[in-house]
Design an enzyme around this catalytic site. Structure first.
Site, PDB file in Angstrom:
ATOM      1  N   LYS A  63     101.665  37.009  74.400  1.00  0.00           N
ATOM      2  CA  LYS A  63     101.130  36.514  72.744  1.00  0.00           C
ATOM      3  C   LYS A  63     101.840  37.797  72.357  1.00  0.00           C
ATOM      4  O   LYS A  63     102.890  38.931  72.353  1.00  0.00           O
ATOM      5  CB  LYS A  63      99.690  37.448  73.268  1.00  0.00           C
ATOM      6  CG  LYS A  63      99.053  36.677  74.035  1.00  0.00           C
ATOM      7  CD  LYS A  63      97.095  37.048  73.988  1.00  0.00           C
ATOM      8  CE  LYS A  63      96.650  35.625  74.788  1.00  0.00           C
ATOM      9  NZ  LYS A  63      95.390  36.417  75.059  1.00  0.00           N
TER      10      LYS A  63
ATOM     11  N   ASP B 171      89.016  31.127  82.125  1.00  0.00           N
ATOM     12  CA  ASP B 171      89.021  33.206  81.373  1.00  0.00           C
ATOM     13  C   ASP B 171      88.078  33.856  81.872  1.00  0.00           C
ATOM     14  O   ASP B 171      86.811  33.548  81.140  1.00  0.00           O
ATOM     15  CB  ASP B 171      89.841  32.290  80.249  1.00  0.00           C
ATOM     16  CG  ASP B 171      90.931  33.882  79.816  1.00  0.00           C
ATOM     17  OD1 ASP B 171      90.874  35.310  80.576  1.00  0.00           O
ATOM     18  OD2 ASP B 171      90.831  34.221  78.759  1.00  0.00           O
TER      19      ASP B 171
ATOM     20  N   LYS C 113      85.501  30.069  79.147  1.00  0.00           N
ATOM     21  CA  LYS C 113      85.469  31.238  79.704  1.00  0.00           C
ATOM     22  C   LYS C 113      84.302  31.217  80.066  1.00  0.00           C
ATOM     23  O   LYS C 113      83.527  31.308  79.457  1.00  0.00           O
ATOM     24  CB  LYS C 113      85.176  31.410  77.416  1.00  0.00           C
ATOM     25  CG  LYS C 113      86.225  31.065  76.920  1.00  0.00           C
ATOM     26  CD  LYS C 113      87.104  32.752  76.918  1.00  0.00           C
ATOM     27  CE  LYS C 113      88.838  32.746  76.334  1.00  0.00           C
ATOM     28  NZ  LYS C 113      89.180  33.767  76.361  1.00  0.00           N
TER      29      LYS C 113
ATOM     30  N   HIS D 266      81.835  30.564  68.983  1.00  0.00           N
ATOM     31  CA  HIS D 266      82.506  30.785  70.535  1.00  0.00           C
ATOM     32  C   HIS D 266      82.929  32.476  71.601  1.00  0.00           C
ATOM     33  O   HIS D 266      82.997  32.941  70.854  1.00  0.00           O
ATOM     34  CB  HIS D 266      84.764  30.964  69.690  1.00  0.00           C
ATOM     35  CG  HIS D 266      85.309  30.423  70.683  1.00  0.00           C
ATOM     36  ND1 HIS D 266      85.926  29.256  71.016  1.00  0.00           N
ATOM     37  CD2 HIS D 266      86.558  30.933  71.328  1.00  0.00           C
ATOM     38  CE1 HIS D 266      86.444  29.331  71.810  1.00  0.00           C
ATOM     39  NE2 HIS D 266      87.144  30.763  72.145  1.00  0.00           N
TER      40      HIS D 266
ATOM     41  N   ASP E 262      96.625  38.270  81.668  1.00  0.00           N
ATOM     42  CA  ASP E 262      96.158  38.720  80.456  1.00  0.00           C
ATOM     43  C   ASP E 262      96.357  39.514  79.047  1.00  0.00           C
ATOM     44  O   ASP E 262      97.303  40.610  79.305  1.00  0.00           O
ATOM     45  CB  ASP E 262      95.022  37.398  79.657  1.00  0.00           C
ATOM     46  CG  ASP E 262      94.783  37.555  78.236  1.00  0.00           C
ATOM     47  OD1 ASP E 262      96.422  37.532  77.247  1.00  0.00           O
ATOM     48  OD2 ASP E 262      94.758  36.932  77.324  1.00  0.00           O
TER      49      ASP E 262
ATOM     50  N   LYS F  32      90.466  25.444  78.972  1.00  0.00           N
ATOM     51  CA  LYS F  32      90.485  26.169  79.816  1.00  0.00           C
ATOM     52  C   LYS F  32      89.060  26.639  79.574  1.00  0.00           C
ATOM     53  O   LYS F  32      88.284  27.250  78.068  1.00  0.00           O
ATOM     54  CB  LYS F  32      91.542  27.966  78.796  1.00  0.00           C
ATOM     55  CG  LYS F  32      90.931  29.276  78.877  1.00  0.00           C
ATOM     56  CD  LYS F  32      91.829  29.712  78.800  1.00  0.00           C
ATOM     57  CE  LYS F  32      91.733  31.123  77.705  1.00  0.00           C
ATOM     58  NZ  LYS F  32      92.885  31.528  77.363  1.00  0.00           N
TER      59      LYS F  32
ATOM     60  N   GLU G 260      98.021  27.215  74.648  1.00  0.00           N
ATOM     61  CA  GLU G 260      96.657  27.411  74.219  1.00  0.00           C
ATOM     62  C   GLU G 260      97.161  27.739  72.924  1.00  0.00           C
ATOM     63  O   GLU G 260      95.566  28.439  72.260  1.00  0.00           O
ATOM     64  CB  GLU G 260      95.999  28.505  74.613  1.00  0.00           C
ATOM     65  CG  GLU G 260      96.335  29.914  74.785  1.00  0.00           C
ATOM     66  CD  GLU G 260      95.828  31.266  75.388  1.00  0.00           C
ATOM     67  OE1 GLU G 260      94.425  30.576  76.273  1.00  0.00           O
ATOM     68  OE2 GLU G 260      95.671  31.804  75.263  1.00  0.00           O
TER      69      GLU G 260
ATOM     70  N   GLU H 283      92.566  33.395  85.317  1.00  0.00           N
ATOM     71  CA  GLU H 283      92.817  33.829  83.973  1.00  0.00           C
ATOM     72  C   GLU H 283      92.260  35.211  83.871  1.00  0.00           C
ATOM     73  O   GLU H 283      91.027  35.533  83.638  1.00  0.00           O
ATOM     74  CB  GLU H 283      92.872  33.555  82.516  1.00  0.00           C
ATOM     75  CG  GLU H 283      93.615  34.445  81.049  1.00  0.00           C
ATOM     76  CD  GLU H 283      93.715  33.751  80.036  1.00  0.00           C
ATOM     77  OE1 GLU H 283      93.676  32.221  79.824  1.00  0.00           O
ATOM     78  OE2 GLU H 283      93.625  34.458  79.011  1.00  0.00           O
TER      79      GLU H 283
HETATM   80  C1  MUC Z   1      92.014  35.158  75.829  1.00  0.00           C
HETATM   81  O1  MUC Z   1      91.907  35.710  76.069  1.00  0.00           O
HETATM   82  O2  MUC Z   1      93.070  34.186  75.696  1.00  0.00           O
HETATM   83  C2  MUC Z   1      92.492  32.689  73.435  1.00  0.00           C
HETATM   84  C3  MUC Z   1      91.727  30.981  73.673  1.00  0.00           C
HETATM   85  C4  MUC Z   1      90.675  31.844  73.661  1.00  0.00           C
HETATM   86  O3  MUC Z   1      90.017  31.106  73.780  1.00  0.00           O
HETATM   87  O4  MUC Z   1      90.215  32.979  73.332  1.00  0.00           O
HETATM   88  C5  MUC Z   1      91.318  33.776  73.620  1.00  0.00           C
HETATM   89  C6  MUC Z   1      91.778  34.867  74.023  1.00  0.00           C
HETATM   90 MG    MG Z   2      92.477  35.332  78.353  1.00  0.00          MG
END
Ligand code: MUC
Ligand code: MG
Length: 369
Positions: A269, A194, A165, A18, A245, A163, A323, A220
């Site tokens: 969170k 994000d 990354k 991941h 976040d 989402k 999420e 994000e």
């Molecule tokens: C984050 O920064 O949001 C949430 C989902 C994911 O894949 O990582 C987290 C952390």
């Molecule tokens: Mg995040």
């Protein structure tokens, strides 16, 4: 009376690497907390971080050692039936350590709701929804693999919010990656990104302009957590929603961000907020300030995910969904019965307390020795 507090570290491999801008995760470490009370009731809590200390300033090991050494001894002998009172005392005496406090508070609230024989959501004011839409994070690092993964999730009717990354590669490469996925999925899915703080303001202006034009729904944490000025300028400049976040560490941050109109959406969170009760306060500030809500994750397993689900189930508005897919990223389950994901939603458990049970055999096998 609180009689005994134990903590466990569980290293669980992920189903695939991941990849975030701050870390590549191949395992997730769950910190589980068991609180035993003199009346025979037991409560469970959980905290997770991302990539050890890559993401934040607590690690699984620091959470465990700070609970064992500093927090648990203060709590033994306290009244178990007044979780808010116990947590007020802990918050007064113990500085920082939001994740550790969250795990402890979750266990106390789980125990109290079990004692009252009600789901945790009802102890938090009462649920207004029984199921929560759940986004999936595409973070394999490979565009074709991400598209195939998204198609599989759509076929399974598990997720239709994705989402992505980004922030590890250059802005142009990231934008090309995201827009290729958006083109492949079209109107069948909501695609969001994000950035995990990776961009400076100039990069963010360039990146967000291209992503907005390409139909991306949500951006994000594009810039550094403490650069809330830049976050606010981006929120004002663009129509596409900008979400805070890492900038959001509980109610005080929620209030400060609201005062400076720094974000359109908050990722709520429970760990980052320092617990379930402060997470509810974050949500209240957002509601009053006209900020949208999103149920965020620190990639918790079943306990932390269930806890967040109970919190989110009480929000009158949850405009940006959740999420809460953490358990689905893990190869092993510590619960007796896994959480139920169906029709793009996570079902909020209905049993007493968190509504999930730890399997003690699995716990013994999975716990770090
Ligand atoms: C984050 O920064 O949001 C949430 C989902 C994911 O894949 O990582 C987290 C952390
Ligand atoms: Mg995040």
């Amino acid at each position: 009376m609180i009689q005994y507090i134990e903590t466990f570290l569980l290293d669980v491999p992920t189903i695939r690497p991941h990849k975030l801008s701050v870390a590549t995760m191949n395992t997730q470490t769950l910190v589980l907390v068991r609180v035993r009370c003199a009346d025979g009731v037991t409560g469970w809590g959980e905290a997770t971080t991302i990539g050890g200390l890559n993401y934040g300033d607590e690690s699984p090991e620091s959470i465990k050692v700070n609970i064992d050494t500093h927090i648990a001894p203060l709590m033994i002998g306290m009244g178990a039936t007044q979780p808010a009172k116990a947590m007020a005392k802990i918050r007064k005496i113990i500085q920082g350590n939001r994740f550790a406090k969250c795990a402890i508070e979750t266990a106390l609230l789980d125990a109290q709701a079990r004692r009252l024989n009600i789901p945790l959501s009802e102890l938090l004011g009462g649920r207004v929804r029984d199921a929560l839409p759940v986004a999936w994070t595409l973070a394999s690092g490979d565009t074709a693999k991400d598209i195939a993964e998204a198609e599989q999730m759509l076929d399974l009717r598990r997720h239709r919010i994705f989402k992505l990354k980004i922030g590890l590669r250059g802005v142009d490469d990231d934008v090309a990656h995201v827009l290729a996925i958006k083109r492949a999925l079209g109107d069948r899915a909501s695609v969001r990104v994000d950035v995990n703080q990776a961009w400076n303001e100039a990069q963010a202006v360039r990146g967000i302009a291209a992503l907005e034009a390409g139909g991306i729904d949500l951006i994000e944490q594009p810039v550094k957590a403490r650069n809330t000025g830049a976050l606010g300028r981006l929120a004002q400049r663009f129509d596409v929603a900008i979400m805070a976040d890492e900038a959001l560490h509980g109610p005080d941050d929620a209030m400060a961000l609201a005062r400076s109109a720094a974000a359109d959406v908050y990722a709520v969170k429970i760990t980052q907020s320092g617990g379930l009760l402060p997470a509810l306060e974050v949500a209240t500030v957002a509601r009053l300030a006209g900020v949208g809500l999103y149920g965020g994750t620190m990639l918790e397993g079943g306990i932390g995910t269930a806890a967040t689900a109970h919190v989110c189930s009480t929000f009158p508005e949850l405009a940006w969904d959740t999420e809460l897919f953490g358990p689905l990223l893990l190869t092993q389950e510590v619960l007796r019965e896994p959480l139920v994901y169906q029709d793009f939603m996570l079902q909020v458990p209905t049993g007493p307390g968190l509504g999930v049970e730890i399997d003690n055999d699995k716990l013994r096998a999975m716990a770090r020795k």
